[in-house]
Design a protein around this motif. Structure first.
Motif, PDB file in Angstrom:
ATOM      1  N   LYS A 173      26.764  29.626  24.500  1.00  0.00           N
ATOM      2  CA  LYS A 173      28.068  30.237  24.706  1.00  0.00           C
ATOM      3  C   LYS A 173      28.263  31.445  23.804  1.00  0.00           C
ATOM      4  CE  LYS A 173      30.770  26.479  26.378  1.00  0.00           C
ATOM      5  NZ  LYS A 173      31.696  25.435  26.000  1.00  0.00           N
ATOM      6  N   GLU A 174      27.772  31.298  22.538  1.00  0.00           N
ATOM      7  CA  GLU A 174      27.940  32.412  21.608  1.00  0.00           C
ATOM      8  C   GLU A 174      27.162  33.627  22.090  1.00  0.00           C
ATOM      9  OE1 GLU A 174      26.883  31.121  17.691  1.00  0.00           O
ATOM     10  OE2 GLU A 174      28.458  29.598  17.753  1.00  0.00           O
ATOM     11  N   GLU A 175      25.984  33.355  22.629  1.00  0.00           N
ATOM     12  CA  GLU A 175      25.124  34.469  23.025  1.00  0.00           C
ATOM     13  C   GLU A 175      25.679  35.254  24.208  1.00  0.00           C
ATOM     14  OE1 GLU A 175      21.346  32.751  23.714  1.00  0.00           O
ATOM     15  OE2 GLU A 175      20.812  32.742  21.598  1.00  0.00           O
ATOM     16  N   VAL A 176      26.279  34.534  25.164  1.00  0.00           N
ATOM     17  CA  VAL A 176      26.725  35.209  26.384  1.00  0.00           C
ATOM     18  C   VAL A 176      28.174  35.653  26.245  1.00  0.00           C
ATOM     19  CG1 VAL A 176      26.966  34.978  28.880  1.00  0.00           C
ATOM     20  CG2 VAL A 176      25.146  33.746  27.681  1.00  0.00           C
ATOM     21  N   ASN A 177      28.348  36.938  26.268  1.00  0.00           N
ATOM     22  CA  ASN A 177      29.699  37.478  26.179  1.00  0.00           C
ATOM     23  C   ASN A 177      30.233  37.698  27.591  1.00  0.00           C
ATOM     24  OD1 ASN A 177      31.980  38.947  25.824  1.00  0.00           O
ATOM     25  ND2 ASN A 177      31.067  40.494  24.467  1.00  0.00           N
ATOM     26  N   MET A 178      31.295  37.012  27.902  1.00  0.00           N
ATOM     27  CA  MET A 178      31.803  37.037  29.268  1.00  0.00           C
ATOM     28  C   MET A 178      33.085  37.873  29.383  1.00  0.00           C
ATOM     29  SD  MET A 178      29.591  35.323  30.911  1.00  0.00           S
ATOM     30  CE  MET A 178      30.264  34.764  32.466  1.00  0.00           C
ATOM     31  N   ASP A 179      33.326  38.717  28.388  1.00  0.00           N
ATOM     32  CA  ASP A 179      34.578  39.496  28.376  1.00  0.00           C
ATOM     33  C   ASP A 179      34.766  40.343  29.631  1.00  0.00           C
ATOM     34  OD1 ASP A 179      35.107  38.385  26.041  1.00  0.00           O
ATOM     35  OD2 ASP A 179      34.774  40.176  24.792  1.00  0.00           O
ATOM     36  N   LEU A 180      33.640  40.782  30.195  1.00  0.00           N
ATOM     37  CA  LEU A 180      33.771  41.697  31.343  1.00  0.00           C
ATOM     38  C   LEU A 180      34.318  40.996  32.590  1.00  0.00           C
ATOM     39  CD1 LEU A 180      30.536  43.721  30.706  1.00  0.00           C
ATOM     40  CD2 LEU A 180      32.848  44.610  30.615  1.00  0.00           C
ATOM     41  N   TRP A 181      34.393  39.674  32.531  1.00  0.00           N
ATOM     42  CA  TRP A 181      34.985  38.934  33.661  1.00  0.00           C
ATOM     43  C   TRP A 181      36.508  38.846  33.526  1.00  0.00           C
ATOM     44  CZ3 TRP A 181      32.726  37.549  38.123  1.00  0.00           C
ATOM     45  CH2 TRP A 181      31.335  37.518  38.166  1.00  0.00           C
ATOM     46  N   ASN A 182      37.021  39.445  32.438  1.00  0.00           N
ATOM     47  CA  ASN A 182      38.471  39.342  32.203  1.00  0.00           C
ATOM     48  C   ASN A 182      39.323  40.033  33.252  1.00  0.00           C
ATOM     49  OD1 ASN A 182      38.087  37.802  30.033  1.00  0.00           O
ATOM     50  ND2 ASN A 182      38.405  39.402  28.506  1.00  0.00           N
ATOM     51  N   THR A 207      33.701  43.555  41.214  1.00  0.00           N
ATOM     52  CA  THR A 207      34.727  44.227  40.409  1.00  0.00           C
ATOM     53  C   THR A 207      35.810  44.817  41.309  1.00  0.00           C
ATOM     54  OG1 THR A 207      32.969  44.833  38.899  1.00  0.00           O
ATOM     55  CG2 THR A 207      35.055  45.969  38.595  1.00  0.00           C
ATOM     56  N   LEU A 208      35.391  45.347  42.442  1.00  0.00           N
ATOM     57  CA  LEU A 208      36.361  46.038  43.297  1.00  0.00           C
ATOM     58  C   LEU A 208      37.177  45.073  44.173  1.00  0.00           C
ATOM     59  CD1 LEU A 208      34.142  49.042  44.383  1.00  0.00           C
ATOM     60  CD2 LEU A 208      36.093  49.099  42.838  1.00  0.00           C
ATOM     61  N   THR A 209      36.660  43.878  44.397  1.00  0.00           N
ATOM     62  CA  THR A 209      37.395  42.990  45.308  1.00  0.00           C
ATOM     63  C   THR A 209      38.099  41.819  44.625  1.00  0.00           C
ATOM     64  OG1 THR A 209      35.351  41.769  45.714  1.00  0.00           O
ATOM     65  CG2 THR A 209      35.925  43.466  47.312  1.00  0.00           C
ATOM     66  N   LEU A 210      37.533  41.316  43.522  1.00  0.00           N
ATOM     67  CA  LEU A 210      38.092  40.092  42.935  1.00  0.00           C
ATOM     68  C   LEU A 210      39.562  40.220  42.516  1.00  0.00           C
ATOM     69  CD1 LEU A 210      35.102  38.592  40.876  1.00  0.00           C
ATOM     70  CD2 LEU A 210      36.026  37.824  43.043  1.00  0.00           C
ATOM     71  N   PRO A 211      39.952  41.297  41.821  1.00  0.00           N
ATOM     72  CA  PRO A 211      41.372  41.365  41.425  1.00  0.00           C
ATOM     73  C   PRO A 211      42.317  41.333  42.626  1.00  0.00           C
ATOM     74  CG  PRO A 211      40.091  42.976  40.211  1.00  0.00           C
ATOM     75  CD  PRO A 211      39.188  42.432  41.250  1.00  0.00           C
ATOM     76  N   ALA A 212      41.989  42.116  43.657  1.00  0.00           N
ATOM     77  CA  ALA A 212      42.869  42.142  44.833  1.00  0.00           C
ATOM     78  C   ALA A 212      42.903  40.774  45.509  1.00  0.00           C
ATOM     79  CB  ALA A 212      42.380  43.186  45.822  1.00  0.00           C
ATOM     80  N   ALA A 213      41.755  40.090  45.521  1.00  0.00           N
ATOM     81  CA  ALA A 213      41.697  38.803  46.211  1.00  0.00           C
ATOM     82  C   ALA A 213      42.350  37.687  45.405  1.00  0.00           C
ATOM     83  CB  ALA A 213      40.249  38.446  46.495  1.00  0.00           C
ATOM     84  N   ILE A 214      42.066  37.659  44.102  1.00  0.00           N
ATOM     85  CA  ILE A 214      42.572  36.536  43.294  1.00  0.00           C
ATOM     86  C   ILE A 214      44.011  36.783  42.826  1.00  0.00           C
ATOM     87  CG2 ILE A 214      42.233  35.236  41.140  1.00  0.00           C
ATOM     88  CD1 ILE A 214      39.234  35.510  41.557  1.00  0.00           C
ATOM     89  N   LEU A 215      44.262  38.003  42.355  1.00  0.00           N
ATOM     90  CA  LEU A 215      45.610  38.258  41.832  1.00  0.00           C
ATOM     91  C   LEU A 215      46.571  38.695  42.935  1.00  0.00           C
ATOM     92  CD1 LEU A 215      44.484  40.173  38.630  1.00  0.00           C
ATOM     93  CD2 LEU A 215      45.303  37.823  38.749  1.00  0.00           C
ATOM     94  N   GLY A 216      46.038  39.472  43.890  1.00  0.00           N
ATOM     95  CA  GLY A 216      46.923  40.013  44.930  1.00  0.00           C
ATOM     96  C   GLY A 216      46.924  39.191  46.213  1.00  0.00           C
ATOM     97  N   TYR A 217      46.064  38.180  46.284  1.00  0.00           N
ATOM     98  CA  TYR A 217      45.948  37.327  47.472  1.00  0.00           C
ATOM     99  C   TYR A 217      45.793  38.158  48.739  1.00  0.00           C
ATOM    100  CZ  TYR A 217      46.503  33.003  50.089  1.00  0.00           C
ATOM    101  OH  TYR A 217      46.271  31.924  50.903  1.00  0.00           O
ATOM    102  N   ARG A 218      45.030  39.266  48.624  1.00  0.00           N
ATOM    103  CA  ARG A 218      44.847  40.166  49.785  1.00  0.00           C
ATOM    104  C   ARG A 218      43.636  39.729  50.608  1.00  0.00           C
ATOM    105  NH1 ARG A 218      46.301  45.669  48.740  1.00  0.00           N
ATOM    106  NH2 ARG A 218      45.346  46.197  50.754  1.00  0.00           N
TER     107      ARG A 218
END
Ligand code: ATP
Length: 883
Positions: A173-182, A207-218
């Motif tokens: 867990k320490e080795e893998v930085n997952m910040d970019l999934w924020n 990157t281009l679809t997840l926010p619209a799909a998860i946050l915007g339910y588009r």
């Protein structure tokens, strides 16, 4: 159960026969507690450690306590009245758990009984779980450790290896930085799975679809190159969406439960006139207990869901009847175990305090019982064009879904109906299916698929293929069913993905010709129009469109090349390539016949090819795919069933043995290599009759230049030809032998059946012919095998010397021998460019020089002029000297 007790002797004040009676004791101080799951666990463990069988303990207890029970019951009644409310709430919880059981009117005895029932049910679960666990043995233990390890909790006094696993996982867990999934809120278990796969950041399409799909339910319409991670672009929103919905549903249920509890409490208060303070205490207690129970239940549910998922994954991976039997027999064993456990428990409860009378399905007026808990509803449907792709998507999403307790099920052709039924009977929240089998199952009124119009997520992978005219009529029927009366369309989220979603074809030449003469002209579609058509067909409104295909659909890490040849030469080139550039190679043909022919030929040539086409058995199809995946230098010869979506890591080469008929096919076939930013090469074999397909393909893909030619070393071609020709002849002869043996056999059999007397002479000749052919065939086979044992390339000669101990050479020759096709091609491209540059006419150079003179600063120009003048002087001097 009676928890803590003090006993006081009681003087007997009565006459009668007390023979054999030693005395009577009264229980003066005791507590009654419900049977919590954890406590039960502890108890069973203690019993086990004592080495005393559980059943024996129960019986002894029963014997000792039988005569004491009456008194205990009397005293207990008072205590029980106090805890009536708590009991009622516990009861309700248990009713919810067991949903079919209804408890008789709530007098004190029944409360007591219900308590027993509570413990019975919980213990039932516990015991059956513990038995199952014991059976699963180490395997289960390992899994549990894994689960524990996922929680970032420090655990003291654990087993050494447990601690080790924890530490190891912490390190990972320490080795893998997952910040970019924020960019999107993903549950921790999902992030853990992504981290374990080293997916440290979302790909471009994600990157281009997840926010619209998860946050915007588009709704999402996504077009991205092959191997760019589209599966997770729809998989993650579906999984996180289902999680949210389930959480909301659970909250609503618990709210409505609380409401019901309050109502019942009010009735109770009226009945019993209990003091307010007391009831408050009880409420608080019961709440705590409830929440404990709930969390326990949740854990339990998730675990069992996970188990089922695992079992299912095994199910789906293995289509063999053998495993079916095993699974079924295992299930039977478990069932009988559960029955045993039930019996044990009933013995315990009838002898102890908890005496239970259970009546099924009775409504008690005034008490609203929780509805019979429905099996998981179907939340999401993922549709794919091929069975292999469906299985692959399931495998891709399974670890993520499993990490959050969501089940997946696959509905595909070639799967046994019983197995299909079993998969769906588990109530998977996500079903991944091919249209044909899904429609068939819907028509059989499968319970889990009944409410298709209520699904919350619909994903169609490879949509352009699925919606093509003449393909998948079932898909249109399924869509009609899903859209229903249209009322649920608005609440459904749709995902439409493909690498060729926006690819537009040139009009075919026959339509172009027609257009010349007819008034009604067919116009070429634009990408926007094509997308609109898809949107209309699916009934989607206001989608987010993401197209990052840059017109080609192929990956930027793909090296494309071609070989122009005659139809006869294709086998030579393929054999040359496979031998010269070993590596995982996928060969595509346009027909099943071609796949079969190549399979036989290359089998004879010792290439050990695997094949994949639609008329193969599903088990064999999946087996061959697995073998191809697992073997480093393997060759898979396939039709377009393997063209779309298959994600086989490290496919180095794709050979189009026959030029694909459509550019989509070219893109998807080529996309089996150069995936997830890796490099790959695709080689197109084009013969004269395929040139027009090739030209169309280049036009549609917007290629401004001819695809470069792959360099082949001609010097080895004679040896290649010799082998391939011998193998071809052998193949022909082999066919003749098989035919003649079959004929002789058939003739003999038919004559016997008809009771005919055969002319021995004629028969003899036939047999002689057949034997002669066989001999010839064997001779040819020997020749071929001795030819194949000889090295084809000179490097191979040296390699065999190497085997005798010349190790330094080995390194050098190995490098030469395994020079990758990509490197060879890249060199060829660079060299060609250099050659082309040299070819530029002198006039062009002059022009360029003039342009440079304008741009270059004066100082530099002076220097070049000086040089020029010096050169000029030198030249003149040289000429003079010569003269
Ligand atoms: N965020 C990520 N980081 C690294 N690798 C990823 C990521 N997401 C997916 N992958 C990997 O990329 C590969 C291709 O993914 P996937 O099969 O989803 O591609 P695709 O775009 O659907 O391809 P195709 O168009 O051929 O169906 C898979 O091996 C997958 O595990």
């Amino acid at each position: 159960m009676v928890k803590k007790s003090n006993w006081k002797s009681v003087t007997i004040d009565a006459t009668g026969n007390f023979e054999g009676l030693l005395g009577i004791e009264e229980c003066t101080d005791y507590n009654i507690s419900s049977f919590s799951k954890k406590k039960y666990k502890k108890r069973t463990r203690e019993e086990d450690s004592d080495g005393v069988p559980k059943k024996k303990i129960k019986n002894n207890n029963a014997e000792n306590s039988n005569d004491e029970n009456n008194k205990i019951e009397e005293e207990a009644e008072k205590e029980i009245m106090k805890g009536k409310k708590t009991m009622q709430q516990n009861l309700k919880k248990d009713k919810k758990k067991n949903n079919k059981k209804v408890i008789e009117p709530l007098d004190s005895k029944n409360l007591e009984e219900s308590k027993g029932e509570n413990s019975e049910n919980e213990s039932e679960k516990e015991i059956s779980n513990s038995k199952k666990n014991a059976k699963k043995g180490n395997k289960k233990k390992k899994k549990k450790r894994g689960k524990k390890g996922k929680k970032p909790v420090k655990v003291d006094n654990k087993e050494d290896d447990d601690q080790e696993t924890l530490e190891k996982e912490d390190i990972v867990k320490e080795e893998v930085n997952m910040d970019l999934w924020n960019i999107v809120p993903l549950p921790q278990p999902v992030l853990d799975v992504l981290a374990s796969k080293k997916f440290t950041q979302p790909t471009e399409i994600q990157t281009l679809t997840l926010p619209a799909a998860i946050l915007g339910y588009r709704d999402i319409l996504g077009a991205a190159e092959t191997g760019s991670g589209k599966t997770l672009a729809f998989g993650l929103p579906i999984i996180s969406g289902i999680l949210r919905m389930k959480k909301k549903l659970a909250e609503e249920e618990s709210e409505s439960d609380n409401g019901m509890e309050e109502d019942e409490n009010e009735i109770e208060l009226e009945e019993n006139d209990d003091s307010e303070a007391e009831s408050d205490e009880n409420e608080a207690e019961s709440e705590i207990e409830d929440s404990e129970r709930e969390s326990e239940n949740e854990e339990c549910e998730v675990e069992s869901a996970n188990e089922e998922c695992e079992a299912e994954s095994e199910d789906n991976e293995d289509y063999e009847a053998e495993s079916d039997d095993n699974e079924e027999s295992e299930a039977d064993e478990n069932e009988s175990e559960e029955e045993e456990v039930e019996n044990e428990d009933s013995e315990e409860t009838t002898n102890g305090i908890g005496c239970v009378k259970v009546i099924d399905d009775i409504d008690i007026p005034g008490i609203q019982l929780p509805k019979k808990k429905r099996k998981n509803p179907l939340y999401a449907l993922i549709l794919t064009p091929t069975r292999e792709l469906a299985v692959q998507i399931k495998n891709h999403l399974l670890p993520i879904a499993k990490s959050v307790g969501i089940q997946l099920g696959v509905v595909i052709g070639g799967m046994a109906a019983v197995k299909q039924e079993r998969v769906l009977s588990k109530g998977p929240e996500i079903v991944i299916a091919t249209p044909g089998r899904l429609w068939e199952t819907i028509q059989q009124n499968n319970e889990h698929l009944m409410n298709l119009d209520e699904i919350k997520f619909l994903a169609i992978d490879e949509t352009d293929r699925m919606l093509e005219k003449g393909h998948f009529q079932e898909l249109h029927d399924i869509l009609l069913k899903i859209n229903g009366d249209g009322s649920n369309k608005q609440t459904r989220q749709n995902f439409v993905f493909s690498a060729t979603l926006t690819l537009i074809h040139e009009l075919p030449s026959h339509i172009k010709k027609k257009n010349k003469w007819s008034a009604k002209k067919t116009v070429e579609m634009t990408p926007a129009q094509k997308l609109k058509k898809v949107v209309d067909q699916l009934g989607i409104t206001n989608p987010k469109i993401v197209d990052i295909t840059k017109g080609t659909g192929t990956s930027s890490t793909l090296t494309e090349c071609k070989i122009s040849c005659t139809i006869d030469e294709k086998d030579y080139y393929m054999y040359y390539f496979l031998k010269r550039h070993p590596g995982r190679t996928l060969v595509f043909c346009n027909s099943i016949g071609c796949v079969k022919r190549l399979h036989t030929l290359f089998e004879m040539l010792g290439c050990k090819p695997l094949s994949l086409h639609a008329s193969m058995q599903q088990t064999q199809r999946l087996k061959n795919l697995d073998r191809f995946r697992d073997t480093e230098n393997s060759v898979l010869i396939a039709t377009d069933v393997a063209a779309r979506g298959l994600d086989i890591p490290s496919v180095q080469h794709v050979i189009h043995y026959q030029t694909p008929r459509t550019s989509e096919s070219y893109v998807h076939r080529s996309g089996r290599t150069a995936r997830a930013s890796k490099e790959g090469i695709t080689i197109l074999l084009v013969e004269i009759t395929e040139v027009h397909h090739y030209i169309n393909l280049c036009k549609t893909l917007g290629k401004t230049e001819d695809i470069p030619i792959f360099p082949v070393e001609r010097k080895y071609f004679e040896a290649v030809k010799e082998r391939v020709n011998l193998a071809r002849n052998l193949d022909k002869l082999d066919l003749k032998v098989r035919k003649s043996t079959a004929e002789v056999g058939w003739f003999e059999k038919a004559a016997k059946e008809m009771d005919m007397i055969i002319d021995d002479k004629a028969m003899k000749y036939d047999l002689m012919d057949s034997n002669k052919l066989k001999k010839e065939c064997n001779g040819m086979r020997k020749n071929l095998s001795s030819l194949l044992n000889r090295p084809l390339f000179p490097d191979e000669y040296r390699l065999s010397e190497v085997q005798q101990g010349l190790q330094i050479k080995a390194v050098l020759q190995n490098q030469m021998y395994t020079r990758s096709a990509i490197d060879v091609m890249k060199d060829a491209i660079v060299n060609k460019k250099l050659k082309d540059q040299r070819k530029i006419p002198k006039s062009m150079f002059k022009k360029a020089k003039k342009e440079h003179e304008v741009i270059l600063p004066k100082q530099l120009l002076k220097k070049t002029e000086d040089k020029g003048s010096k050169k000029g002087k030198n030249n003149r001097n040289r000429k003079k000297n010569k003269n």
